[in-house]
Design an enzyme around this catalytic site. Structure first.
Site, PDB file in Angstrom:
ATOM      1  N   HIS A 129      -7.586  -5.598  -0.945  1.00  0.00           N
ATOM      2  CA  HIS A 129      -6.414  -4.835  -0.485  1.00  0.00           C
ATOM      3  C   HIS A 129      -5.775  -5.436   0.771  1.00  0.00           C
ATOM      4  O   HIS A 129      -4.558  -5.374   0.933  1.00  0.00           O
ATOM      5  CB  HIS A 129      -6.827  -3.388  -0.213  1.00  0.00           C
ATOM      6  CG  HIS A 129      -5.673  -2.455  -0.025  1.00  0.00           C
ATOM      7  ND1 HIS A 129      -4.747  -2.197  -1.020  1.00  0.00           N
ATOM      8  CD2 HIS A 129      -5.276  -1.706   1.047  1.00  0.00           C
ATOM      9  CE1 HIS A 129      -3.846  -1.332  -0.580  1.00  0.00           C
ATOM     10  NE2 HIS A 129      -4.137  -1.025   0.673  1.00  0.00           N
ATOM     11  N   GLU A 175      -9.062  -5.168  -6.072  1.00  0.00           N
ATOM     12  CA  GLU A 175      -8.660  -3.773  -5.941  1.00  0.00           C
ATOM     13  C   GLU A 175      -8.911  -2.988  -7.221  1.00  0.00           C
ATOM     14  O   GLU A 175      -8.798  -1.768  -7.239  1.00  0.00           O
ATOM     15  CB  GLU A 175      -7.180  -3.688  -5.568  1.00  0.00           C
ATOM     16  CG  GLU A 175      -6.848  -4.274  -4.209  1.00  0.00           C
ATOM     17  CD  GLU A 175      -5.377  -4.166  -3.877  1.00  0.00           C
ATOM     18  OE1 GLU A 175      -5.027  -3.222  -3.147  1.00  0.00           O
ATOM     19  OE2 GLU A 175      -4.586  -5.009  -4.332  1.00  0.00           O
ATOM     20  N   SER A 229       0.837  -1.193   0.000  1.00  0.00           N
ATOM     21  CA  SER A 229       0.000   0.000   0.000  1.00  0.00           C
ATOM     22  C   SER A 229       0.882   1.258   0.000  1.00  0.00           C
ATOM     23  O   SER A 229       1.685   1.439  -0.908  1.00  0.00           O
ATOM     24  CB  SER A 229      -0.962  -0.037   1.197  1.00  0.00           C
ATOM     25  OG  SER A 229      -1.975   0.924   1.068  1.00  0.00           O
TER      26      SER A 229
END
Length: 289
Positions: A271, A233, A171
């Site tokens: 995610h 995602e 991330s």
């Protein structure tokens, strides 16, 4: 005196009811202060049980260690038992975390991002319109901490191979990994960017890409880059999957003699759910032989 009769039963019952803290085998932790920050970093280290090879062990520097250290250590411990089948070989894992029991700390926003304009912040997806971002823009300080303070400490205390070092982030951590690759590619031999938040500093990354080929030519060893996303995602408003794929497409055109780049999308994963699968893929990529 050896307990007999009912004394034995009482002793066994007491042992069964006793609860003790559990820690991961062959792991240590310590606090390391940075000149640029008031709060220290929580450093977690896992070491193999085997004797170190002559050149030392490969080392994986892990971001967001509060959330991911245990997952990686257990994956290494279990899969490393049959390296010839799993492709996971012994390595030292160095987790960079924060002095909290929470999986994530707001300090990561500062550590993993370059300065971000208000115009860009207004385009970032948020849960509510009154959201206030934590302090941002400390990536250069964080890079300096890793290079000038953390690495020397690890090299002093553990038998590592300085020519087999990896950086792994997810991330915002994935964004930091890409920024480090683009600006200081000689710092590590392998880079793993999971679900990188390219949308935070997209324009800056494109500018840094322009100088990257010349930096790559100055590097003395081949660099490995793994970029991954979760299939689910793809619906994120940030364009996470398309940004990651475009980054890979551009970098796959660079010299394969100097850069080995791989892209993977994990089917059916989002995610957060992608993390265990990403960890296994990361270990095989970084420790490939």
């Amino acid at each position: 005196m050896i307990p007999l009769g009912n004394e034995t039963t009482s002793y066994q019952a007491a042992a069964q009811n006793r609860h003790e803290a559990f820690s991961l085998p062959n792991t240590q932790q310590f606090l390391l202060h940075s000149e640029a920050k008031e709060r220290p970093y929580r450093i977690l280290v896992a070491t193999p049980t085997q004797e170190a090879p002559p050149l030392g062990f490969p080392v994986i520097y892990l971001l967001d260690a509060n959330a991911l250290f245990g997952t990686i250590v257990e994956a290494m411990r279990v899969q490393g038992r049959r390296s010839e089948k799993t492709g996971v070989y012994p390595a030292i894992i160095v987790g960079i975390g924060y002095p909290t029991d929470e999986p994530f700390d707001d300090s990561r926003y500062y550590d993993f991002t370059m300065p971000t304009s208000d115009e860009v912040l207004q385009t970032l997806p948020v849960r509510n319109k009154d959201h206030v971002w934590p302090k941002l823009g400390g990536a250069e300080d964080f890079r300096a901490f890793i290079e000038q303070e953390l690495k020397p400490r690890i090299e002093r205390d553990y038998p590592i191979d300085r020519n087999a070092q990896a950086l792994f982030g997810h991330s915002l951590g994935g964004l930091f990994v890409l920024q480090t690759l683009l600006t200081k590619p000689h710092s590590f031999q392998s880079y793993v960017a999971g679900s990188p938040s390219i949308h935070w500093n997209k324009e800056l990354l494109r500018q840094q890409e322009e100088q990257f080929p010349s930096l790559l030519q100055q590097n003395t060893s081949k660099i490995g880059l793994l970029i991954t996303v979760g299939e689910l995602e793809g619906s994120h408003p940030s364009g996470m999957n398309s940004n990651a794929r475009e980054f890979y497409d551009r970098f796959s055109l660079l010299s394969k003699e100097e850069l080995h780049v791989v892209y993977h999308e994990f089917e059916g994963e989002g995610h957060v759910s992608v993390l265990p699968a990403l960890v296994s893929r990361m270990l095989r990529f970084v420790l490939r032989r």
